[in-house]
Design an enzyme around this catalytic site. Sequence first.
Site, PDB file in Angstrom:
ATOM      1  N   LYS A   1     -12.796  -1.358   6.972  1.00 30.08           N
ATOM      2  CA  LYS A   1     -13.355  -2.295   6.001  1.00 30.08           C
ATOM      3  C   LYS A   1     -14.343  -3.255   6.641  1.00 30.08           C
ATOM      4  O   LYS A   1     -15.464  -3.414   6.161  1.00 30.08           O
ATOM      5  CB  LYS A   1     -12.224  -3.103   5.329  1.00 30.08           C
ATOM      6  CG  LYS A   1     -11.098  -2.269   4.744  1.00 30.08           C
ATOM      7  CD  LYS A   1     -11.573  -1.332   3.645  1.00 30.08           C
ATOM      8  CE  LYS A   1     -10.429  -0.699   2.877  1.00 30.08           C
ATOM      9  NZ  LYS A   1      -9.568   0.192   3.633  1.00 30.08           N
TER      10      LYS A   1
ATOM     11  N   TRP B   1       0.869  -1.180   0.000  1.00 30.22           N
ATOM     12  CA  TRP B   1       0.000   0.000   0.000  1.00 30.22           C
ATOM     13  C   TRP B   1       0.905   1.230   0.000  1.00 30.22           C
ATOM     14  O   TRP B   1       1.815   1.339   0.820  1.00 30.22           O
ATOM     15  CB  TRP B   1      -0.886  -0.049   1.239  1.00 30.22           C
ATOM     16  CG  TRP B   1      -1.795   1.117   1.441  1.00 30.22           C
ATOM     17  CD1 TRP B   1      -2.640   1.671   0.531  1.00 30.22           C
ATOM     18  CD2 TRP B   1      -1.983   1.848   2.674  1.00 30.22           C
ATOM     19  NE1 TRP B   1      -3.342   2.719   1.102  1.00 30.22           N
ATOM     20  CE2 TRP B   1      -2.951   2.844   2.408  1.00 30.22           C
ATOM     21  CE3 TRP B   1      -1.433   1.763   3.936  1.00 30.22           C
ATOM     22  CZ2 TRP B   1      -3.382   3.731   3.385  1.00 30.22           C
ATOM     23  CZ3 TRP B   1      -1.862   2.656   4.912  1.00 30.22           C
ATOM     24  CH2 TRP B   1      -2.824   3.621   4.630  1.00 30.22           C
TER      25      TRP B   1
ATOM     26  N   ASP C   1       0.189  -5.340   9.712  1.00 33.63           N
ATOM     27  CA  ASP C   1      -0.892  -4.408   9.386  1.00 33.63           C
ATOM     28  C   ASP C   1      -2.102  -5.272   9.024  1.00 33.63           C
ATOM     29  O   ASP C   1      -2.112  -5.950   7.991  1.00 33.63           O
ATOM     30  CB  ASP C   1      -0.494  -3.508   8.216  1.00 33.63           C
ATOM     31  CG  ASP C   1      -1.513  -2.407   7.958  1.00 33.63           C
ATOM     32  OD1 ASP C   1      -2.571  -2.392   8.629  1.00 33.63           O
ATOM     33  OD2 ASP C   1      -1.272  -1.560   7.082  1.00 33.63           O
TER      34      ASP C   1
END
Length: 432
Positions: free
Chosen positions: A279, A162, A243
């Site tokens: 999310k 990311w 993460d």
Amino acid sequence: MAALSRAASSAIRRPLLQAPPTLQQARAMAAASLFGHVEPAPKDPILGVTEAFLADPSPEKVNVGVGAYRDDNGRPVVLECVREAERRIAGNLNMEYLPMGGSIKMIEESLKLAYGEESEFIKDKRIAAVQALSGTGACRLFADFQKRFLPDSQIYIPTPTWSNHHNIWRDAQVPQNTFTYYHPESRGLDFLGLMNDIKNAPDGSFFLLHACAHNPTGVDPTEEQWREISHQFKVKKHFPFFDMAYQGFASGDPERDAKAIRIFLEDGHQIGCAQSYAKNMGLYGQRAGCLSILCEDEMQAVAVKSQLQQIARPMYSNPPVHGALVVSIILNDPELKSLWLKEVKGMADRIIGMRKALKENLEKLGSPLSWEHVTNQIGMFCYSGMTPEQVDRLTNEYHIYMTRNGRISMAGVTTGNVAYLANAIHDVTKPN
């Protein structure tokens, strides 16, 4: 007379005296001189996609760049468990400041999700944990902690990752290195390259790992590969920082999605973990997350938590309360938690279904390319393998928007647009 004439002529030649600038003009000139050297920042490669999409007047436009879940009609979703939690909050709970470390209830429930309901580490109070501004904030807190207390360390970040990961550790002034992750030819994991980089890194290095649903590739190690990775970390005394932005959202099962973390815990590692509810609960704008660090004992955990709070204090003082209340209510109530598990599985299943539909549509069109990676990958994103030039054609000719690395947000694929998307992909990828 001659003298007067010369004086008059001289006055004509001299410029008229200007009035002194007003206070507002003076301030404007000062500001211009102070900040005149500041250039516009480059557009964010992800957020810029949405800006371009919104500016496009075409009725056929499709946005598969945004990293946010959409229903099968392409609309944002608020989960029913979230709506019920907000009904309970409305008018019944105050909005006072949280402590610097955030909501105790939210942290407790977050640790159970990451480390396990019956975790010995939770019982032994070995985990230093604070509420964070979603996963991004959790990563940034850890990066600042790393810089402050391990100033000679560096962070190894997967290639690719990311894009904001690089920004976070850069701005925390932590030196960065990279390790091999993705294999472009197979569109899968470069496990050999990954293991070699782990072995060759200096002992005690910090590694950033995606716990599940790797962003942007959607490629995860198998359970057996995770075990080998964990073993090699143990040999090299590396520190894993996970993460975990998609727990539950990847497979539909939060326990399964935390498997990598559990493997490292079983092997006796100290770990760090960034959690996000953007999310898996759809709390994107609430910025609800948690940072945790497993320590050697309770005393060390107390010290580490106090320092994390000290870092947070001048940065944002304390975290927002509303998202923390929503998370706490859902995870503390058995019925709401059951509803959440059902809803998060529904989101994951819809994305898995769209992967299958996209692959089938491409194959029906007679594409000579292999699209197995579309269904082999997992999570919100599909790393399509398309080139930046092919992505540009999708945008210019078909009004389809995604990041130029070919990453497709499967959340933006619906039964209404999957055939159109497949046809466009087929057109730009077929051999000439």
